[in-house]
Design a protein around this motif. Structure first.
Motif, PDB file in Angstrom:
ATOM      1  N   UNK A 136      29.240  27.069  25.646  1.00 36.40           N
ATOM      2  CA  UNK A 136      30.372  27.192  24.746  1.00 36.40           C
ATOM      3  C   UNK A 136      30.861  25.811  24.307  1.00 36.40           C
ATOM      4  N   UNK A 137      31.619  25.771  23.213  1.00 42.10           N
ATOM      5  CA  UNK A 137      32.248  24.526  22.786  1.00 42.10           C
ATOM      6  C   UNK A 137      33.410  24.215  23.728  1.00 42.10           C
ATOM      7  N   UNK A 138      33.790  22.933  23.846  1.00 47.05           N
ATOM      8  CA  UNK A 138      34.918  22.608  24.734  1.00 47.05           C
ATOM      9  C   UNK A 138      36.196  23.357  24.385  1.00 47.05           C
ATOM     10  N   UNK A 139      36.483  23.510  23.080  1.00 48.24           N
ATOM     11  CA  UNK A 139      37.701  24.224  22.695  1.00 48.24           C
ATOM     12  C   UNK A 139      37.651  25.687  23.109  1.00 48.24           C
ATOM     13  N   UNK A 140      36.508  26.349  22.888  1.00 53.51           N
ATOM     14  CA  UNK A 140      36.373  27.756  23.286  1.00 53.51           C
ATOM     15  C   UNK A 140      36.410  27.891  24.803  1.00 53.51           C
ATOM     16  N   UNK A 141      35.818  26.915  25.506  1.00 52.40           N
ATOM     17  CA  UNK A 141      35.802  26.947  26.971  1.00 52.40           C
ATOM     18  C   UNK A 141      37.206  26.806  27.538  1.00 52.40           C
ATOM     19  N   UNK A 142      38.038  25.964  26.898  1.00 53.61           N
ATOM     20  CA  UNK A 142      39.421  25.788  27.345  1.00 53.61           C
ATOM     21  C   UNK A 142      40.161  27.118  27.279  1.00 53.61           C
ATOM     22  N   UNK A 143      40.007  27.831  26.157  1.00 55.60           N
ATOM     23  CA  UNK A 143      40.697  29.115  25.996  1.00 55.60           C
ATOM     24  C   UNK A 143      40.188  30.152  26.997  1.00 55.60           C
ATOM     25  N   UNK A 144      38.865  30.252  27.131  1.00 55.65           N
ATOM     26  CA  UNK A 144      38.288  31.230  28.059  1.00 55.65           C
ATOM     27  C   UNK A 144      38.679  30.929  29.498  1.00 55.65           C
ATOM     28  N   UNK A 145      38.733  29.638  29.846  1.00 57.89           N
ATOM     29  CA  UNK A 145      39.074  29.272  31.224  1.00 57.89           C
ATOM     30  C   UNK A 145      40.476  29.726  31.589  1.00 57.89           C
ATOM     31  N   UNK A 146      41.384  29.714  30.615  1.00 62.33           N
ATOM     32  CA  UNK A 146      42.753  30.141  30.891  1.00 62.33           C
ATOM     33  C   UNK A 146      42.802  31.622  31.248  1.00 62.33           C
ATOM     34  N   UNK A 147      41.973  32.442  30.589  1.00 58.51           N
ATOM     35  CA  UNK A 147      41.914  33.874  30.911  1.00 58.51           C
ATOM     36  C   UNK A 147      41.319  34.065  32.305  1.00 58.51           C
ATOM     37  N   UNK A 148      40.202  33.397  32.571  1.00 63.42           N
ATOM     38  CA  UNK A 148      39.486  33.562  33.843  1.00 63.42           C
ATOM     39  C   UNK A 148      40.345  33.095  35.016  1.00 63.42           C
ATOM     40  N   UNK A 149      40.871  31.906  34.893  1.00 65.70           N
ATOM     41  CA  UNK A 149      41.660  31.330  35.991  1.00 65.70           C
ATOM     42  C   UNK A 149      42.961  32.096  36.177  1.00 65.70           C
ATOM     43  N   UNK A 150      43.574  32.508  35.083  1.00 66.94           N
ATOM     44  CA  UNK A 150      44.824  33.259  35.191  1.00 66.94           C
ATOM     45  C   UNK A 150      44.644  34.568  35.937  1.00 66.94           C
ATOM     46  N   UNK A 151      43.587  35.318  35.604  1.00 67.60           N
ATOM     47  CA  UNK A 151      43.327  36.599  36.272  1.00 67.60           C
ATOM     48  C   UNK A 151      42.998  36.399  37.747  1.00 67.60           C
ATOM     49  N   UNK A 152      42.157  35.411  38.042  1.00 71.25           N
ATOM     50  CA  UNK A 152      41.788  35.152  39.432  1.00 71.25           C
ATOM     51  C   UNK A 152      42.982  34.685  40.255  1.00 71.25           C
ATOM     52  N   UNK A 153      43.839  33.874  39.654  1.00 73.64           N
ATOM     53  CA  UNK A 153      45.022  33.378  40.357  1.00 73.64           C
ATOM     54  C   UNK A 153      45.980  34.517  40.685  1.00 73.64           C
ATOM     55  N   UNK A 154      46.123  35.446  39.754  1.00 77.70           N
ATOM     56  CA  UNK A 154      47.003  36.588  39.999  1.00 77.70           C
ATOM     57  C   UNK A 154      46.516  37.401  41.201  1.00 77.70           C
ATOM     58  N   UNK A 155      45.195  37.609  41.288  1.00 76.57           N
ATOM     59  CA  UNK A 155      44.649  38.334  42.435  1.00 76.57           C
ATOM     60  C   UNK A 155      44.849  37.550  43.724  1.00 76.57           C
ATOM     61  N   UNK A 156      44.593  36.236  43.682  1.00 78.12           N
ATOM     62  CA  UNK A 156      44.794  35.411  44.871  1.00 78.12           C
ATOM     63  C   UNK A 156      46.238  35.413  45.325  1.00 78.12           C
ATOM     64  N   UNK A 157      47.174  35.370  44.367  1.00 86.86           N
ATOM     65  CA  UNK A 157      48.593  35.397  44.712  1.00 86.86           C
ATOM     66  C   UNK A 157      48.968  36.709  45.385  1.00 86.86           C
ATOM     67  N   UNK A 158      48.406  37.816  44.903  1.00 90.00           N
ATOM     68  CA  UNK A 158      48.682  39.122  45.518  1.00 90.00           C
ATOM     69  C   UNK A 158      48.226  39.141  46.973  1.00 90.00           C
ATOM     70  N   UNK A 159      47.042  38.563  47.243  1.00 90.19           N
ATOM     71  CA  UNK A 159      46.536  38.525  48.613  1.00 90.19           C
ATOM     72  C   UNK A 159      47.409  37.656  49.506  1.00 90.19           C
ATOM     73  N   UNK A 160      47.856  36.516  48.992  1.00 92.64           N
ATOM     74  CA  UNK A 160      48.725  35.637  49.780  1.00 92.64           C
ATOM     75  C   UNK A 160      50.099  36.270  49.997  1.00 92.64           C
ATOM     76  N   UNK A 161      50.547  37.067  49.043  1.00100.40           N
ATOM     77  CA  UNK A 161      51.829  37.749  49.206  1.00100.40           C
ATOM     78  C   UNK A 161      51.788  38.711  50.380  1.00100.40           C
ATOM     79  N   UNK A 162      50.674  39.423  50.517  1.00100.54           N
ATOM     80  CA  UNK A 162      50.538  40.364  51.631  1.00100.54           C
ATOM     81  C   UNK A 162      50.521  39.644  52.972  1.00100.54           C
ATOM     82  N   UNK A 163      50.195  38.327  52.948  1.00101.13           N
ATOM     83  CA  UNK A 163      50.182  37.539  54.179  1.00101.13           C
ATOM     84  C   UNK A 163      51.498  36.793  54.389  1.00101.13           C
ATOM     85  N   UNK A 164      52.467  36.994  53.483  1.00100.85           N
ATOM     86  CA  UNK A 164      53.769  36.341  53.610  1.00100.85           C
ATOM     87  C   UNK A 164      53.766  34.876  53.251  1.00100.85           C
ATOM     88  N   UNK A 165      52.740  34.412  52.520  1.00100.39           N
ATOM     89  CA  UNK A 165      52.613  32.987  52.201  1.00100.39           C
ATOM     90  C   UNK A 165      52.916  32.745  50.728  1.00100.39           C
TER      91      UNK A 165
END
Length: 262
Positions: A40-69
């Motif tokens: 991908x082009x750097x500009x397209x990669x920047x946009x796609x990375x925000x979707x990928x990282x945002x979704x993964x971070x939300x899942x990781x945060x949910x798991x850490x929430x269940x651990x009280x962290x």
């Protein structure tokens, strides 16, 4: 085609593990992966990375929430300021040539990698911090980087939450994931007018990354974070050097082309 699918799955899984385990690092791997492996082009990669990282971070945060962290109050203040800054800075990447954008990204990676190695990660479990003004200023700075370079900023958020806000290290990891998800959403909204994203590739990265985030969140209980941080820092430095050399050669070739046609 199958080989590319397997590579995308493995990369997505690795990015998810990094986010779930360290509270950061996903975006600093995602942009180079999308540019050099997916094509991908750097500009397209920047946009796609925000979707990928945002979704993964939300899942990781949910798991850490269940651990009280997870500290919701800090996350919402830090992340709220970061969202505004990320949205405003999102259009800046369109003003730069792709090679320049990748060089700036590589320089940021190099600085962060060296910082992670040379600056010991604080391990204190309490601290008064420096107040909400520093928290707001730090959130704004991370938000600008998120919108401009497409990085979630977890590698900056975790040290800031520990050293400035005074959160325990494990709570900082979980809290940073909420901030990353918020910043990524704002950055993505700011990039909507940019190049379209490759939805099938994003879907593969997100699905594999969600599994990786689950695994990473559980591994935080088993592995020493200092060893993981230093190993990740070395990888980031090596990747940054590769990006700098590759893009410096592109600039050199472009300059030679101009000189030959003058």
């Amino acid at each position: 085609m199958i080989e590319q699918f397997v590579i995308d799955v493995l990369l997505g899984f690795a990015i998810g593990v990094s986010l779930g385990l360290l509270g950061g690092g996903g975006s600093i791997l995602t942009v180079p992966a999308l540019v050099y492996v997916v094509g991908q082009s750097p500009q397209a990669a920047v946009t796609a990375s925000l979707v990928i990282v945002g979704a993964n971070s939300a899942m990781g945060a949910f798991m850490h929430r269940t651990q009280g962290a997870l500290n919701w109050k800090v996350a919402l203040v830090f992340g709220g300021v970061g969202m505004a800054a990320a949205y405003l800075a999102a259009g800046w990447s369109k003003l730069l040539p792709p090679v320049t954008l990748m060089i700036l990204f590589a320089l940021l990676m190099l600085v962060v990698g060296l910082f992670m190695i040379l600056k010991p990660q604080p391990t204190r479990q309490d601290g008064a911090g420096r107040g909400w003004l520093v928290t707001i200023a730090s959130g704004a700075g991370v938000g600008v980087l998120t919108g401009f370079l497409g990085v979630g900023g977890g590698f900056l958020i975790v040290p800031a939450l520990v050293m400035l806000v005074g959160l325990p290290i494990r709570q900082a990891v979980g809290t940073s994931l909420v901030v990353i998800a918020m910043n990524s959403l704002a950055g993505f909204l700011g990039h909507l007018s940019g190049p379209p994203i490759d939805l099938p590739v994003v879907a593969i990265f997100v699905a594999a990354g969600l599994t990786g985030a689950l695994v990473g969140a559980r591994l935080t209980r088993l592995m020493h974070p200092d060893h993981l941080r230093k190993g990740f820092a070395l990888f980031v430095i090596v990747l940054a050097i590769f990006l700098l050399v590759d893009n410096a050669q592109k600039i050199g070739g472009f300059n030679q082309f101009l000189l030959s046609h003058l």
